[in-house]
Design a protein around this motif. Structure first.
Motif, PDB file in Angstrom:
ATOM      1  N   HIS A 118      -5.410  -6.553   8.180  1.00  0.00           N
ATOM      2  CA  HIS A 118      -5.009  -5.542   7.206  1.00  0.00           C
ATOM      3  C   HIS A 118      -5.079  -6.007   5.757  1.00  0.00           C
ATOM      4  CE1 HIS A 118      -2.499  -3.443  10.570  1.00  0.00           C
ATOM      5  NE2 HIS A 118      -3.802  -3.290  10.709  1.00  0.00           N
ATOM      6  N   THR A 119      -5.350  -7.276   5.534  1.00  0.00           N
ATOM      7  CA  THR A 119      -5.463  -7.768   4.165  1.00  0.00           C
ATOM      8  C   THR A 119      -6.573  -8.812   4.084  1.00  0.00           C
ATOM      9  OG1 THR A 119      -4.305  -8.929   2.372  1.00  0.00           O
ATOM     10  CG2 THR A 119      -3.654  -9.465   4.622  1.00  0.00           C
ATOM     11  N   HIS A 171     -11.524  -7.957   7.982  1.00  0.00           N
ATOM     12  CA  HIS A 171     -10.658  -6.824   7.631  1.00  0.00           C
ATOM     13  C   HIS A 171     -10.982  -5.668   8.560  1.00  0.00           C
ATOM     14  CE1 HIS A 171      -9.179  -3.304   5.308  1.00  0.00           C
ATOM     15  NE2 HIS A 171      -8.303  -4.155   4.816  1.00  0.00           N
ATOM     16  N   TYR A 211      -9.471  -1.613   9.088  1.00  0.00           N
ATOM     17  CA  TYR A 211      -8.529  -0.546   8.767  1.00  0.00           C
ATOM     18  C   TYR A 211      -8.726   0.610   9.742  1.00  0.00           C
ATOM     19  CZ  TYR A 211      -6.145   3.246   6.392  1.00  0.00           C
ATOM     20  OH  TYR A 211      -5.303   4.293   6.100  1.00  0.00           O
ATOM     21  N   SER A 236      -7.739   3.485   2.551  1.00  0.00           N
ATOM     22  CA  SER A 236      -7.363   2.132   2.974  1.00  0.00           C
ATOM     23  C   SER A 236      -6.759   1.288   1.862  1.00  0.00           C
ATOM     24  CB  SER A 236      -8.586   1.412   3.548  1.00  0.00           C
ATOM     25  OG  SER A 236      -9.533   1.130   2.526  1.00  0.00           O
ATOM     26  N   LEU A 292      -8.466  -0.650   0.033  1.00  0.00           N
ATOM     27  CA  LEU A 292      -9.179  -1.919   0.059  1.00  0.00           C
ATOM     28  C   LEU A 292      -9.639  -2.342  -1.334  1.00  0.00           C
ATOM     29  CD1 LEU A 292     -10.516  -4.263   1.591  1.00  0.00           C
ATOM     30  CD2 LEU A 292     -12.511  -2.781   1.948  1.00  0.00           C
ATOM     31  N   GLN A 316      -7.745  -2.866  17.884  1.00  0.00           N
ATOM     32  CA  GLN A 316      -7.314  -3.885  16.926  1.00  0.00           C
ATOM     33  C   GLN A 316      -7.081  -5.224  17.617  1.00  0.00           C
ATOM     34  OE1 GLN A 316      -4.242  -2.580  14.043  1.00  0.00           O
ATOM     35  NE2 GLN A 316      -4.576  -0.519  14.808  1.00  0.00           N
TER      36      GLN A 316
END
Length: 365
Positions: free
Chosen positions: A150-151, A224, A226, A242, A244, A332
């Motif tokens: 997520h980051t 990454h 999302y 997102s 991003l 995920q």
């Protein structure tokens, strides 16, 4: 009381009924719990198997272990420890298993779109218990390690590693010296839902689906991810949702005057941290530019298919039912496990570009 039941699954249903009934006698609950624990201890599943134990991964041939779990026996134990799975995992219904058993059950379920009864034959457990363990373990991994997807501000994405990505892209294209990864949207087909069919219908692929936004790097890692979002959303809309670009602005400064950038397909807008092909190329130079960048981008985007190559269950849409299973969580977790697999064994992308991925311990932190 145990003689009244054929297997642990029936006992589980009884326990649920007793817990919902406020007037149930506590002695009856204790008796049911005792019988349920006894059934689990004896390894009895839907087919009434008794005396079966968890699969002994160290007794398997390497090829068979890879076929069933995609990891070798010693690496499964190492992976379970690095994922920080508890030594003993306990479900709300008091089922207990150790972390290696939980991980092997999850991997066995993900590897191939087999029926639960087929997995039960390999694992020596009942179908209901296997389903419980899969969901419980997947939820633990998702909650503990979702930050890896997520980051982009990750310890393993060091300045030196980003520079190595840029050098590889420059070496293969002779165009940009600041491209560190490639972004794209991924459509994951699923079974047609009974509600919200228009919301999840993707007109381009002509399937009901969830969508994810992914960044892939030349060392074979998905840095990454999302999603999920509804299947009809456009890639540019997902990019905006997102956040991003904000992450990239905060984390991807290269020098005082330059930044690290991503490269995407024509669906994405052009920004300082995000580049795209030349739209409506006129000259031969423009066409050569797009062709060279497209070749590298498509090679790196093999990663998006690598998840479902390793874990074919995630690509079998008849089993992916939105209202019955946490299919977004499954994908995920599949991405995290695919990254772990790459850390241990590499993949076709890392081998093509001759870049070593981070170690398992470097990645899982």
């Amino acid at each position: 009381m145990a003689s009244r039941f054929q297997d642990a699954r029936d006992l589980e249903f009884l326990l649920l009924d007793l817990m919902d009934d406020e007037n149930a006698a506590s002695s009856e609950e204790d008796e049911a719990l005792e019988a349920y624990d006894m059934a689990l201890e004896n390894g009895r599943g839907k087919h009434g198997r008794k005396g079966r134990s968890w699969v002994d991964i160290h007794s398997l041939e390497p090829a068979r272990c890879d076929e069933l779990f995609r990891f070798q026996a010693e690496d499964i134990e190492r992976l379970a420890a690095c994922l920080e799975l508890p030594e003993e995992m306990v479900a709300p219904n008091r089922s207990r298993w150790n972390r290696v058993d939980g991980l092997t059950t999850l991997l066995r379920r993900f590897v191939y779109p087999n029926r639960l009864c087929d997995a039960a034959d390999d694992l020596g457990r009942g179908e209901a218990e296997i389903s419980l363990i899969v969901n419980y373990t997947a939820e633990f991994i998702g909650n503990r390690w979702s930050h890896l997807l997520h980051t982009v501000d990750q310890p393993w994405l060091t300045h030196d590693r980003l520079e190595s990505y840029c050098d590889i892209v420059l070496q293969h294209t002779n165009l940009y010296d600041n491209i560190w990864g490639f972004i794209d949207g991924t459509v994951r087909p699923m079974s047609r839902p009974i509600r919200g069919q228009r919301l999840f219908y993707n007109g381009h692929k002509r399937v009901h689906a969830l969508k994810f936004q992914s960044i892939a790097t030349p060392d074979g890692m998905i840095s990454h991810l999302y999603g999920p979002v509804d299947g009809r959303r456009h890639d540019s809309a997902i990019l905006e949702e997102s956040g991003l670009l904000v992450q990239l602005e905060n984390s991807m400064a290269r020098t005082a005057t330059s930044v690290y950038s991503l490269y995407g397909d024509p669906a994405y807008p052009t920004r300082p941290h995000l580049l795209a092909p030349i739209r409506n190329p006129v000259t031969q130079g423009d066409r050569n530019h797009n062709r060279n960048m497209s070749g590298v981008r498509q090679s790196v985007e093999w990663l998006f298919g690598n998840i479902t190559t390793l874990f074919a269950f995630l690509d079998f849409k008849r089993n992916l039912k939105l209202l019955l299973s946490p299919i977004g969580l499954y994908y995920q977790v599949g991405a995290i496990l695919a990254n772990c697999h790459n850390c241990l064994y590499g993949n076709e992308v890392s081998r093509k570009f001759k870049l070593s991925p981070p170690t398992l311990e470097e990645y899982l932190q």
